[in-house]
Motif scaffolding. Structure first.
Motif, PDB file in Angstrom:
ATOM      1  N   THR A 296       0.929  -1.045   0.065  1.00  0.00           N
ATOM      2  CA  THR A 296      -0.103   0.121  -0.194  1.00  0.00           C
ATOM      3  C   THR A 296       0.684   1.281  -0.115  1.00  0.00           C
ATOM      4  OG1 THR A 296      -0.145  -0.191   2.267  1.00  0.00           O
ATOM      5  CG2 THR A 296      -1.930  -1.269   1.139  1.00  0.00           C
ATOM      6  N   GLU A 297       0.246   2.304  -0.381  1.00  0.00           N
ATOM      7  CA  GLU A 297       0.818   3.513  -0.566  1.00  0.00           C
ATOM      8  C   GLU A 297       0.794   4.302   0.844  1.00  0.00           C
ATOM      9  OE1 GLU A 297       0.051   4.141  -5.374  1.00  0.00           O
ATOM     10  OE2 GLU A 297      -1.235   5.146  -3.726  1.00  0.00           O
ATOM     11  N   SER A 298       1.489   5.682   0.665  1.00  0.00           N
ATOM     12  CA  SER A 298       1.818   6.576   1.667  1.00  0.00           C
ATOM     13  C   SER A 298       0.390   7.445   2.024  1.00  0.00           C
ATOM     14  CB  SER A 298       2.802   7.290   1.826  1.00  0.00           C
ATOM     15  OG  SER A 298       4.112   6.382   1.754  1.00  0.00           O
ATOM     16  N   VAL A 299       0.172   8.091   3.104  1.00  0.00           N
ATOM     17  CA  VAL A 299      -1.045   9.100   3.175  1.00  0.00           C
ATOM     18  C   VAL A 299      -0.171  10.401   2.632  1.00  0.00           C
ATOM     19  CG1 VAL A 299      -2.302  10.478   4.655  1.00  0.00           C
ATOM     20  CG2 VAL A 299      -2.092   7.994   5.028  1.00  0.00           C
ATOM     21  N   LEU A 300      -0.701  11.119   1.855  1.00  0.00           N
ATOM     22  CA  LEU A 300      -0.148  12.410   1.183  1.00  0.00           C
ATOM     23  C   LEU A 300      -0.803  13.504   1.817  1.00  0.00           C
ATOM     24  CD1 LEU A 300       0.616  11.596  -2.388  1.00  0.00           C
ATOM     25  CD2 LEU A 300       2.090  11.403  -0.157  1.00  0.00           C
ATOM     26  N   THR A 301      -0.459  14.803   1.815  1.00  0.00           N
ATOM     27  CA  THR A 301      -1.259  15.950   2.386  1.00  0.00           C
ATOM     28  C   THR A 301      -1.433  16.838   1.182  1.00  0.00           C
ATOM     29  OG1 THR A 301       0.720  16.943   3.402  1.00  0.00           O
ATOM     30  CG2 THR A 301      -0.567  15.234   4.526  1.00  0.00           C
ATOM     31  N   VAL A 302      -2.107  17.740   1.418  1.00  0.00           N
ATOM     32  CA  VAL A 302      -2.315  18.963   0.539  1.00  0.00           C
ATOM     33  C   VAL A 302      -2.249  20.139   1.777  1.00  0.00           C
ATOM     34  CG1 VAL A 302      -3.653  20.356  -0.942  1.00  0.00           C
ATOM     35  CG2 VAL A 302      -3.526  17.985  -1.419  1.00  0.00           C
ATOM     36  N   PRO A 303      -1.167  21.046   1.437  1.00  0.00           N
ATOM     37  CA  PRO A 303      -1.185  22.188   2.317  1.00  0.00           C
ATOM     38  C   PRO A 303      -2.343  23.056   2.692  1.00  0.00           C
ATOM     39  CG  PRO A 303       0.766  22.107   0.830  1.00  0.00           C
ATOM     40  CD  PRO A 303      -0.131  21.086   0.459  1.00  0.00           C
ATOM     41  N   ASN A 304      -2.508  23.791   3.603  1.00  0.00           N
ATOM     42  CA  ASN A 304      -3.556  24.560   3.983  1.00  0.00           C
ATOM     43  C   ASN A 304      -4.891  24.059   3.687  1.00  0.00           C
ATOM     44  OD1 ASN A 304      -3.932  27.059   5.188  1.00  0.00           O
ATOM     45  ND2 ASN A 304      -4.116  28.038   3.403  1.00  0.00           N
ATOM     46  N   LEU A 305      -5.336  22.857   3.916  1.00  0.00           N
ATOM     47  CA  LEU A 305      -6.514  22.525   3.720  1.00  0.00           C
ATOM     48  C   LEU A 305      -7.696  22.955   4.767  1.00  0.00           C
ATOM     49  CD1 LEU A 305      -6.231  18.498   2.981  1.00  0.00           C
ATOM     50  CD2 LEU A 305      -7.219  20.259   1.401  1.00  0.00           C
ATOM     51  N   ASN A 306      -7.129  23.427   6.121  1.00  0.00           N
ATOM     52  CA  ASN A 306      -7.988  23.927   6.928  1.00  0.00           C
ATOM     53  C   ASN A 306      -8.167  25.643   6.629  1.00  0.00           C
ATOM     54  OD1 ASN A 306      -5.535  25.254   7.404  1.00  0.00           O
ATOM     55  ND2 ASN A 306      -5.668  24.131   9.649  1.00  0.00           N
ATOM     56  N   PHE A 307      -7.269  26.116   5.383  1.00  0.00           N
ATOM     57  CA  PHE A 307      -7.506  27.466   5.197  1.00  0.00           C
ATOM     58  C   PHE A 307      -6.890  28.774   6.090  1.00  0.00           C
ATOM     59  CE2 PHE A 307     -10.743  25.318   2.724  1.00  0.00           C
ATOM     60  CZ  PHE A 307      -9.846  24.846   1.570  1.00  0.00           C
ATOM     61  N   ASP A 308      -6.518  28.346   6.976  1.00  0.00           N
ATOM     62  CA  ASP A 308      -5.910  29.045   8.357  1.00  0.00           C
ATOM     63  C   ASP A 308      -4.763  30.106   7.770  1.00  0.00           C
ATOM     64  OD1 ASP A 308      -7.547  28.037  10.254  1.00  0.00           O
ATOM     65  OD2 ASP A 308      -6.053  26.818  11.251  1.00  0.00           O
ATOM     66  N   ASP A 309      -3.975  29.937   6.637  1.00  0.00           N
ATOM     67  CA  ASP A 309      -2.724  30.457   6.469  1.00  0.00           C
ATOM     68  C   ASP A 309      -3.368  31.516   5.034  1.00  0.00           C
ATOM     69  OD1 ASP A 309      -1.374  29.059   8.081  1.00  0.00           O
ATOM     70  OD2 ASP A 309      -0.704  27.573   6.842  1.00  0.00           O
ATOM     71  N   TRP A 310      -3.199  32.932   5.338  1.00  0.00           N
ATOM     72  CA  TRP A 310      -3.417  33.842   4.699  1.00  0.00           C
ATOM     73  C   TRP A 310      -2.213  35.009   4.711  1.00  0.00           C
ATOM     74  CZ3 TRP A 310      -7.710  33.951   1.000  1.00  0.00           C
ATOM     75  CH2 TRP A 310      -8.416  33.009   1.146  1.00  0.00           C
ATOM     76  N   TYR A 311      -1.850  35.728   3.464  1.00  0.00           N
ATOM     77  CA  TYR A 311      -1.364  36.957   3.894  1.00  0.00           C
ATOM     78  C   TYR A 311      -1.633  38.111   2.728  1.00  0.00           C
ATOM     79  CZ  TYR A 311       2.269  36.854  -0.021  1.00  0.00           C
ATOM     80  OH  TYR A 311       3.002  36.958  -1.024  1.00  0.00           O
ATOM     81  N   LEU A 312      -1.753  39.278   3.459  1.00  0.00           N
ATOM     82  CA  LEU A 312      -1.933  40.590   2.498  1.00  0.00           C
ATOM     83  C   LEU A 312      -1.109  40.932   1.543  1.00  0.00           C
ATOM     84  CD1 LEU A 312      -4.562  42.015   1.365  1.00  0.00           C
ATOM     85  CD2 LEU A 312      -4.010  43.742   3.346  1.00  0.00           C
ATOM     86  N   ASP A 313      -0.968  41.219   0.455  1.00  0.00           N
ATOM     87  CA  ASP A 313       0.193  41.804  -0.140  1.00  0.00           C
ATOM     88  C   ASP A 313      -0.695  42.836  -1.248  1.00  0.00           C
ATOM     89  OD1 ASP A 313       2.387  42.347  -1.858  1.00  0.00           O
ATOM     90  OD2 ASP A 313       2.492  40.607  -2.960  1.00  0.00           O
ATOM     91  N   GLY A 314      -0.621  44.091  -0.611  1.00  0.00           N
ATOM     92  CA  GLY A 314      -1.237  45.220  -1.251  1.00  0.00           C
ATOM     93  C   GLY A 314      -2.524  45.094  -1.054  1.00  0.00           C
ATOM     94  N   LYS A 315      -3.229  45.247  -2.179  1.00  0.00           N
ATOM     95  CA  LYS A 315      -4.610  44.746  -2.159  1.00  0.00           C
ATOM     96  C   LYS A 315      -5.183  43.197  -2.410  1.00  0.00           C
ATOM     97  CE  LYS A 315      -6.294  47.276  -5.289  1.00  0.00           C
ATOM     98  NZ  LYS A 315      -7.484  48.079  -6.306  1.00  0.00           N
ATOM     99  N   VAL A 316      -4.013  42.250  -2.586  1.00  0.00           N
ATOM    100  CA  VAL A 316      -4.427  40.946  -2.884  1.00  0.00           C
ATOM    101  C   VAL A 316      -4.123  40.226  -1.688  1.00  0.00           C
ATOM    102  CG1 VAL A 316      -3.403  39.041  -4.331  1.00  0.00           C
ATOM    103  CG2 VAL A 316      -3.480  41.483  -5.304  1.00  0.00           C
ATOM    104  N   TRP A 317      -5.303  39.439  -1.232  1.00  0.00           N
ATOM    105  CA  TRP A 317      -5.277  38.443  -0.256  1.00  0.00           C
ATOM    106  C   TRP A 317      -4.756  37.170  -0.937  1.00  0.00           C
ATOM    107  CZ3 TRP A 317      -5.056  38.449   4.746  1.00  0.00           C
ATOM    108  CH2 TRP A 317      -5.673  39.503   5.307  1.00  0.00           C
ATOM    109  N   ASN A 318      -3.812  36.506  -0.250  1.00  0.00           N
ATOM    110  CA  ASN A 318      -3.133  34.983  -0.874  1.00  0.00           C
ATOM    111  C   ASN A 318      -3.524  33.980   0.252  1.00  0.00           C
ATOM    112  OD1 ASN A 318      -1.892  36.141  -3.275  1.00  0.00           O
ATOM    113  ND2 ASN A 318      -0.563  37.515  -2.015  1.00  0.00           N
TER     114      ASN A 318
END
Length: 533
Positions: A296-318
């Motif tokens: 069987t294979e490994s468990v893989l993750t996708v970063p920021n699935l809980n959407f906690d991580d953001w930062y503001l660059d000028g007017k653009v939220w990332n």
């Protein structure tokens, strides 16, 4: 004097003639060095009568694929509607007349220069052939018009009963001689004629004998699931057993995990450990195959699935931490050319605990009537650049896992669709619809999305390379956070993806600048599941 005047008059005549000739020669040598522009002349939309799914338009390959049901007559496919670049015209064929799409059709367009596109039809015809007592499933070779059936060594080839047969579209196919229910001599290759919609085919049926009455044909190891495939005689007790590598005792696979299709049978063996070696075997009555090892294979993750991580660059939220790994992106870079970010973080979380969720709001961005509808969205991939008031996106991120489902939490406030492009004007006045979908694909690189109608290229579940897909839509208000569950439907269990695509949008038709100007989707705490219940 008279002679001199006569000579001068004649000389003037020749002078005028010579001057005129020189001007003509000079004019003929002048070239128009200003070239006409080479444009991306293309289909932006197309539909056919009776189609079974939305057409796939590939602007890079300049192809259109029409998906037709099995009963459709491909020799007479009627184009209901289409749009191409403004100012361009179809030179040939006449799309007002039915097309013969039994073979690809070349469409010639003109706008300053000639352009060629290809229209093809995709038609999946269900075919099957079953002989009484056969081992496993028949091999149906459509291009070669061959059927190969395996029976036990004890079978009498000269008198075998055909239990089921379907070699063409339902109810409109004639097979000569009749197969279903007949007892026939298959001791040598058996030819039949298949006819439908003016198509006449010769198929050949080959029946082979085997001393092996059960076989394990395929084993695919996922993370917490192993898929097993077997072949044996229909009507016998057919199944699978498995064990940890090195164990003495075999575990019976529950019948509820097994699917039977005549003599073919398959199972999803569940609740296994990741990164673990197992052994699997198939059986039929008292006969067992040799054990086959699978890890069987490994468990893989996708970063920021809980959407906690953001930062503001000028007017653009990332939607990633400043200086951190980017996995997700939004259309904010396009929306902020005329307004503010419309996909932003919110502290209103699904469980009420400290953290963030993603708030995606569809807005009209611009001044007065100058602007466009921007759907609130979030996707795995990258916003590449803005093309005028349109976007170019890179859809998908590298990923090789095979999850079984996507779970998460959402709430939604719909609004009346007030903006649309020409093709979706019929949706005006209806409630907007939110969508979340997930796809796994085998792509050499992320898929490029272009929303500009001049060279539009959008996502479709029918795209080449799609291995698995699932979606959920909401067309009404969901006032409180609600858990959702999107199962992934795989078209093959042995294919390994290269990319994962997860898309959330407050307006399903946002790619077409169609939606309600205040539709709001909030999503939180996504999770990939790796097992079946």
């Amino acid at each position: 004097m008279y002679i001199i005047r006569l000579i001068m008059t004649e000389m003037k005549k020749y002078y005028y003639i010579i001057t005129l000739l020189v001007l003509v020669m000079m004019t003929s040598c002048i070239k128009n060095d200003i070239p006409y522009p080479h444009l991306d002349v293309r289909f932006t939309a197309i539909s056919a009568s009776g189609e079974s799914g939305a057409a796939a338009i590939d602007s890079d390959k300049k192809t259109v694929t029409l998906y037709m049901p099995e009963t459709a007559d491909l020799s007479k496919v009627s184009i209901v509607s289409y749009t191409i670049n403004e100012g361009a015209k179809i030179v040939s064929p006449d799309l007002a007349q039915p097309l013969d799409l039994r073979n690809p059709v070349t469409v010639k367009m003109f706008l300053y220069y000639d352009y060629e596109w290809t229209i093809t039809a995709s038609q999946n015809i269900e075919r099957y052939f079953v002989i009484d007592g056969q081992i496993g499933e028949s091999v149906i070779d459509v291009p070669g018009r061959r059927i190969v059936v395996t029976v036990p060594e004890s079978a009498n080839l000269s008198a075998l009963k055909v239990l089921k047969a379907k070699l063409g579209p339902e109810q409109i196919t004639t097979v000569t001689p009749e197969l279903e229910g007949a007892t026939l001599d298959f001791s040598s290759p058996f030819d039949v004629r298949v006819a439908y919609h003016g198509v006449n085919e010769k198929w050949t049926i080959y029946v082979e004998q085997s001393a092996q009455s059960v076989s394990l044909t395929q084993v695919d190891g996922w993370t917490n699931v192993v898929w097993a495939y077997g072949a044996a005689q229909d009507g016998r007790k057919n199944g699978f057993q498995y064990r940890l590598a090195g164990d003495d005792n075999w575990i019976e696979v529950p019948s509820s995990w097994i699917t039977h299709n005549g003599g073919s049978f398959s199972a999803s063996i569940r609740h296994l450990k990741a990164n673990t070696e197992y052994e699997v075997r198939a059986y039929s009555d008292e006969e067992f195959t040799a054990a086959q090892s699978v890890t069987t294979e490994s468990v893989l993750t996708v970063p920021n699935l809980n959407f906690d991580d953001w930062y503001l660059d000028g007017k653009v939220w990332n939607p990633w931490a400043e200086g951190g790994e980017q996995c997700w992106d939004t259309g904010n870079k396009g929306a902020t050319t005329l307004g503010d970010s419309n996909s932003v973080p919110t502290t209103e979380t699904c469980d009420g605990k400290p953290g963030r969720a993603a708030l995606l709001q569809t807005k009209f961005v611009g001044i007065a009537a100058v602007g466009k509808l921007a759907a609130g969205n979030l996707f795995t991939g990258r916003y590449v650049k803005t093309d005028g008031t349109n976007g170019i996106l890179s859809f998908g991120r590298p990923f090789t896992g095979r999850p079984t489902r996507l779970r998460g939490f959402m709430k939604y406030t719909t609004s009346t669709i007030a903006y649309s492009n020409t093709d979706h004007a019929y949706l005006k006045g209806q409630p907007d619809t939110a969508v979340v979908y997930i796809a796994l694909a085998d792509w050499a690189q992320p898929y490029e999305i272009r929303t500009n109608p001049k060279n539009q290229q959008l996502f479709s579940p029918n795209l080449p390379g799609i291995i698995a897909y699932g979606e959920m839509k909401w067309g009404q208000n969901v006032d409180n956070f609600t858990e959702f569950d999107i199962p992934l439907k795989y078209n093959a269990t042995n294919k390994v993806p290269t990319h994962i695509l997860i898309v959330c949008s407050a307006s399903k038709y946002g790619d077409f600048f169609t939606g309600g100007a205040s539709s709001t989707l909030v999503v939180d705490n996504f999770a990939l599941e790796w097992d079946y219940e």
